[in-house]
Design an enzyme around this catalytic site. Structure first.
Site, mmCIF file in Angstrom:
data_model
loop_
_atom_site.group_PDB
_atom_site.id
_atom_site.type_symbol
_atom_site.label_atom_id
_atom_site.label_comp_id
_atom_site.label_asym_id
_atom_site.label_seq_id
_atom_site.Cartn_x
_atom_site.Cartn_y
_atom_site.Cartn_z
ATOM 1 C CG HIS A 142 1.401 2.318 14.283
ATOM 2 N ND1 HIS A 142 1.257 1.153 13.571
ATOM 3 C CD2 HIS A 142 1.323 1.970 15.587
ATOM 4 C CE1 HIS A 142 1.075 0.146 14.414
ATOM 5 N NE2 HIS A 142 1.121 0.618 15.654
ATOM 6 C CG HIS A 167 -1.056 -7.306 17.529
ATOM 7 N ND1 HIS A 167 -1.339 -5.966 17.695
ATOM 8 C CD2 HIS A 167 -2.239 -7.951 17.676
ATOM 9 C CE1 HIS A 167 -2.633 -5.822 17.936
ATOM 10 N NE2 HIS A 167 -3.204 -7.011 17.924
ATOM 11 C CG ASP A 172 0.623 0.747 19.897
ATOM 12 O OD1 ASP A 172 0.834 0.917 18.673
ATOM 13 O OD2 ASP A 172 -0.285 0.015 20.329
ATOM 14 C CG ASN A 212 -0.111 -0.966 11.035
ATOM 15 O OD1 ASN A 212 0.924 -0.328 11.167
ATOM 16 N ND2 ASN A 212 -1.122 -0.849 11.877
ATOM 17 N NE ARG A 241 -1.491 5.444 11.724
ATOM 18 C CZ ARG A 241 -1.842 4.359 12.385
ATOM 19 N NH1 ARG A 241 -1.478 3.155 11.974
ATOM 20 N NH2 ARG A 241 -2.562 4.446 13.478
ATOM 21 C CG ASP A 293 1.583 -3.590 15.816
ATOM 22 O OD1 ASP A 293 1.493 -4.236 16.864
ATOM 23 O OD2 ASP A 293 1.052 -2.478 15.657
HETATM 24 O O1 DOR Z 1 -4.501 0.759 18.950
HETATM 25 C C1 DOR Z 1 -3.854 0.283 18.045
HETATM 26 N N1 DOR Z 1 -3.601 0.978 16.924
HETATM 27 N N2 DOR Z 1 -3.381 -0.959 18.170
HETATM 28 C C2 DOR Z 1 -2.786 -1.594 17.164
HETATM 29 O O2 DOR Z 1 -2.411 -2.720 17.354
HETATM 30 C C3 DOR Z 1 -2.636 -0.954 15.854
HETATM 31 C C4 DOR Z 1 -2.657 0.506 15.985
HETATM 32 C C5 DOR Z 1 -2.845 1.238 14.686
HETATM 33 O O3 DOR Z 1 -2.132 0.941 13.728
HETATM 34 O O4 DOR Z 1 -3.667 2.168 14.635
#
Ligand code: DOR
Length: 419
Positions: free
Chosen positions: A45, A161, A287, A77, A47, A134
């Protein structure tokens, strides 16, 4: 042992002789240095756009390079959610201006990742590595069937997911096991993961979509994937270092131990170790999910889900999985580089003479301590803070160029930096 051991890079390629090239003399180091095909992380991620206070493409890819990675696949996301070429554009622009390594974006499966209407996947396909919602499971089986068929048309993998929301009690924050009971915390049952894996495998059987299970955490999911592979279904999966190394017996009531899915019980961890060793689990992904200090500073019940992992994954896996004999170096390279690259069609990696070098050099036998204060990532939350690691990333090469140059730290003069 002893003698000179040097490597020569000319025009981004490994050269047999060093006339006019950059020479790295590893024999100057007191440590053994291994060259591995550069790892690729298929689940991060970054961001940006939308949550730059947590991470940016610049900081996230600097963290990736420092962790030895040349390629990462970025989850959707984001704000805006990349569910069409237009909403993907800000991410592509940010990648072009600030990525330190290659970023391969995911496209969303549903509009806004809301699970109701399919995203414009055919239009997105030329720009994305795969499709995922996800952070959210596809709750509606009808939508999931439509989605799997549509992704099948694109020829790309679908990264799932798996989480059945009605099975997760409100406030669930850790595995539904001994730790949750002892600390009176609400547990997240294993069934919330494996029941969706089970449902999805039925849809894979019908649609033939290339299906990849994200962050597998339970023993039941491992068994389901093993059986599906035996049946010849086009199924792959990943897990993350924290699921392989920790169990709920290692938790403390701090935000840095909170992620979704949660770290499970010891029997789950052991099944994951068996799965990574026998190849049922194809990839180790991180992740990497950075959040702000405030968002992670509210204990297990109140913190956001997600921990960082890019800068600790390879040193931890080298220390725990290789040193303990669970994986050989070759198997670790397979699960962190070769297989993820193959499944997601990423550039190949290696160091063979004459090829463009995408490689990581790892110094082994070091006595390092994981120190989140030194991370390039904006995220600091890791359950491994203070852990001893015996491997250090010394150099990350992307197409023969240094993406991360830490050679001085192992006593080797860098040909890339002016002295
Ligand atoms: O722990 C997580 N954080 N699991 C996820 O599926 C999403 C992720 C996030 O985007 O922070």
């Amino acid at each position: 042992m002893g003698g000179r051991c040097s490597l020569c890079i000319r025009d981004g390629r490994i050269a047999a002789t060093c006339v006019g090239g950059a020479e790295i003399d590893f024999s100057a180091s007191p440590f053994k240095v291994l060259a591995l095909p550069a790892p690729a992380d298929v689940h991060v991620h970054l961001r940006e756009p939308g949550f730059e206070y947590k991470e940016t493409i610049a900081t996230g890819t600097a963290a990736a390079a420092a962790g030895g990675f040349t390629d990462v696949c970025a989850m959707p996301n984001l704000r805006p959610v990349p569910d069409s070429p237009e909403t993907l554009r800000p991410q592509l622009d940010a990648m072009a201006s600030s990525a330190r390594i290659r970023v391969h974006p995911y496209g969303a499966i549903t509009k806004g990742e809301a699970g109701r209407e399919l995203a414009d996947m055919a239009a997105l396909a030329p720009y994305v590595v795969a499709f995922s919602d996800d952070g959210k499971g596809l709750q509606d089986e009808g939508i999931a069937r439509e989605a799997f068929a549509a992704v099948r048309e694109t020829g790309k993998p679908l990264a799932a997911h798996c989480e059945v929301e009605p099975l997760v009690p409100r406030g669930g924050c850790v595995h539904d096991g001994a730790f949750a009971r002892a600390h009176r915390l609400t547990g997240i049952p294993s069934s919330s993961e494996w029941k969706m894996v089970e449902r999805d495998l039925g849809i894979v059987r019908d649609t033939g979509v290339r299906y990849h299970v994200c962050h597998v955490s339970t023993k039941e999911s491992v068994a389901l994937v093993r059986a599906a592979k035996r049946d010849g279904l086009p199924v792959t999966c990943e897990t993350a270092p924290h699921y392989l190394i920790l169990s709920d017996g290692d938790l403390a009531d701090e935000g840095r131990f909170k992620m979704n899915p949660p770290v499970r019980g010891a029997a789950d961890r052991d099944a994951l170790l068996e799965g990574i060793a026998d190849g049922t689990i194809d990839c180790i992904a991180t992740d990497h999910a950075p959040h702000s200090l405030d968002e992670k500073g509210r204990g297990l019940a109140g913190s956001a889900f997600g921990i960082v992992g890019l800068e600790t994954s390879l040193p931890l896996c080298a220390t725990i999985l290789v040193k303990r004999g669970i994986l050989s170096w070759a198997q670790l390279a397979d699960r962190m580089s070769t297989r993820p690259r193959g499944i997601f069609g990423l550039p190949s990696a290696g160091l063979s003479a004459g090829s463009g070098a995408n490689a990581v050099f790892v110094a082994v036998g070091v006595d390092d301590i994981v120190d989140p204060g030194k991370f390039q990532s904006k995220g600091r939350a890791t359950p491994f803070a203070g852990w001893a690691v015996a491997a250090r990333i010394a150099l990350t090469l992307i197409d023969g160029r240094p993406a991360f140059d830490n050679l001085a730290s192992i006593g080797v003069r860098s040909p890339f930096t002016k002295q």
